[in-house]
Design a protein around this motif. Structure first.
Motif, short mmCIF file in Angstrom:
data_model
loop_
_atom_site.label_atom_id
_atom_site.label_comp_id
_atom_site.label_asym_id
_atom_site.label_seq_id
_atom_site.Cartn_x
_atom_site.Cartn_y
_atom_site.Cartn_z
N UNK A 397 1.90 10.88 18.96
CA UNK A 397 0.55 10.49 18.49
C UNK A 397 0.69 9.26 17.47
N UNK A 398 -0.48 8.43 17.65
CA UNK A 398 -0.19 7.04 16.73
C UNK A 398 0.20 7.61 15.12
N UNK A 399 0.92 6.70 14.52
CA UNK A 399 1.34 6.98 13.33
C UNK A 399 1.63 5.63 12.66
N UNK A 400 0.75 5.21 11.76
CA UNK A 400 0.84 4.02 11.24
C UNK A 400 1.79 3.81 9.93
N UNK A 401 2.65 2.78 10.07
CA UNK A 401 3.73 2.54 9.24
C UNK A 401 3.39 1.72 8.15
N UNK A 402 2.35 0.54 8.30
CA UNK A 402 2.28 -0.54 7.55
C UNK A 402 2.11 -0.12 5.96
N UNK A 456 8.05 -3.34 1.05
CA UNK A 456 6.61 -3.25 1.65
C UNK A 456 6.47 -4.07 2.75
N UNK A 457 5.43 -3.58 3.64
CA UNK A 457 5.17 -4.36 4.66
C UNK A 457 4.13 -5.45 4.51
N UNK A 458 4.32 -6.52 5.26
CA UNK A 458 3.22 -7.64 5.16
C UNK A 458 3.16 -8.22 6.47
N UNK A 459 1.92 -8.75 6.84
CA UNK A 459 1.64 -9.22 8.13
C UNK A 459 1.75 -10.83 8.12
#
Length: 485
Positions: A397-402, A456-459
């Motif tokens: 199932x979808x699992x957001x990591x950001x 941490x994540x950055x786009x």
């Protein structure tokens, strides 16, 4: 009641020293030698889309449920795509529902304020919450006043009816073809007209009319205004506007030019977001912006003011700045200086658009798959869960990591391959709760990270196909600096 229910901003980490610019160009433009302070500058992998995503995340926070956002209005004068929905890319990165409305706006420095009035109208018509984003990363000629005055930044406002922090009271708009500057289609640099003419015939005459109309619609007297926001690169122009409108001089809000510069289209909203971090209830706020006429908005903070906190806030983005004194790095990051790349930098970077579509949730939203049976997290997600000895199908199932905490497992920094900002940092990232990805790192200094460092994540921009002019986006890891707001 309709108004601002959330706010946020984003300022790039790099801050170009104005003295470094002046020193590099002293042989040609010695009159810039006295310039002080810094201006924000995008990293090589940042643009108006990535900054808009960062500002939106600052506003929306790390919550899983963003279904209340029904529209995204992205205002910018420097959108990377003329024929691709830039706001759609942002919506994908934010993992918003596919059935939202996403719109690009531009063409004027006041487009961000126009986006706010459109958002208010949508909410009033029952269209749900509207996310207003404004972002700009402008270019300027070397040794020009604009090169020193400009800055790169983004801002975000959430407009709705639930838990309103600042009520929308009214707006005033003048749409006239007064040309203070322009940029033709296909060009990167603005052409600016004579400053005194712009100040005396444009700013001084048009902006007070827009402010007066806005105050009249709001039913507010000029003397009742507590905060006036009017970004302008003309010295003391905001104070002159206050005087012309009958607004108290002490109401003028610091435009943040000394630290950031003039970010252009998003700047009024950026200063507003900074002000709302500390605003008290019952304060009347007027913000105005000049461009193809003028526009002004009036808000009054409610008793809920101070109850909302962005993920970081403009003050924290400003505080994390790192001074950059390399003028050639600035030019290279802006795409205005072509550097030797070597043979390893010559590979074709054609993007398979069909693959990008099929894997859009993973690529834009950093969405993994979490197996409902074993709990293991897989990236990229697939129909098959590949736990050793437990092959399962269609259990993910979808699992957001950001927005999940992460740490470095292993890493490398090397100069062998071409990279726009050497050395090229990358490594294995482990996410709290499961998930491991080999990722690029960004916005860090040599020696700053090691195994176990919190990230941490950055786009960001992954790479650019310079032959076909297509920008490919993905997520990168950056060091966690300081506590979030």
């Amino acid at each position: 009641m309709i108004g601002i229910t959330g706010f946020g901003g984003y300022v790039p980490r790099l801050r170009l020293s104005r003295q470094a610019v002046a020193q590099a160009n002293a042989w040609y433009a010695p009159h810039f030698a006295a310039r002080k302070g810094t201006r924000s500058m995008v990293n090589w992998d940042e643009d108006s889309i990535t900054m808009a995503v960062a500002a939106a995340r600052d506003c929306l926070g790390a919550g899983e449920d963003r279904r209340h956002v029904r529209s995204v209005l992205l205002a910018s004068g420097t959108l990377p795509f003329a024929e691709r929905l830039n706001a759609g890319v942002v919506a994908g990165a934010l993992t918003l529902d596919d059935d939202i409305d996403a719109i690009d706006l531009g063409g004027s420095q006041r487009a961000a304020l126009s986006a706010v009035t459109q958002a208010v109208a949508r909410v009033r018509a029952g269209g749900g919450d509207v996310l207003v984003l404004a972002s700009d990363a402008r270019k300027a000629l070397a040794a020009s006043a604009q090169e020193i005055e400009y800055g790169d930044a983004a801002a975000a406002l959430l407009i709705g009816q639930d838990k309103v922090l600042a009520e929308f009271l009214g707006a005033g708009t003048l749409s006239v073809d007064f040309v203070d500057h322009f940029r033709a289609a296909g060009e990167d640099i603005d052409y600016h007209w004579e400053e005194r003419w712009v100040r005396d015939e444009g700013l001084s005459k048009l902006v007070p009319r827009a402010v007066a109309d806005a105050l009249q619609q709001a039913g507010v007297a000029p003397a009742e205004v507590d905060h006036l926001i009017f970004p302008s690169s003309f010295a003391k122009m905001d104070a002159q506007l206050a005087k012309a409108c009958g607004i108290r001089a002490e109401a003028v809000v610091d435009p943040l030019f000394a630290q950031i510069g003039d970010s252009g289209l998003p700047h009024a909203l950026l200063v507003l977001a900074h002000l709302l971090e500390r605003a008290e209830p019952g304060k009347v706020i007027v913000l105005a912006q000049f461009g193809s006429g003028a526009q002004a908005l009036v808000f009054r903070t409610t008793d809920a003011a101070g109850t909302f906190r962005p993920s970081r806030g403009v003050h924290a983005w400003i505080a994390r700045g790192a001074e950059e004194r390399s003028y050639t790095k600035f030019l290279a990051f802006k795409g205005q200086l072509q550097l030797e790349r070597g043979m390893r930098g010559e590979q074709d970077k054609k993007t398979a658009l069909s693959t990008a579509w099929r894997h859009r949730a993973a690529l834009l939203g950093l969405v993994a798959g979490r197996c409902e049976v074993t709990g293991s997290v897989h990236f990229p997600p697939s129909r098959i869960s590949y736990d050793q000895g437990k092959p399962l199908q269609d259990t993910q199932r979808p699992y957001r990591l950001a927005d999940r905490p992460a740490k470095i497992l292993s890493w490398s920094a090397e100069y062998l391959s071409y990279h726009p900002a050497p050395p090229h940092h990358y490594g294995q990232i482990d996410f709290e709760g499961g998930g491991r990805i080999l990722m690029d790192f960004t916005d860090l200094d040599v020696g700053e990270v090691d195994s176990g460092s919190a990230m941490e994540m950055v786009f960001r921009i992954k790479d650019v196909d310079e032959r076909r002019h297509f920008t490919r986006y993905f997520w990168k890891a950056t060091p966690v600096r300081g506590a979030k707001a």
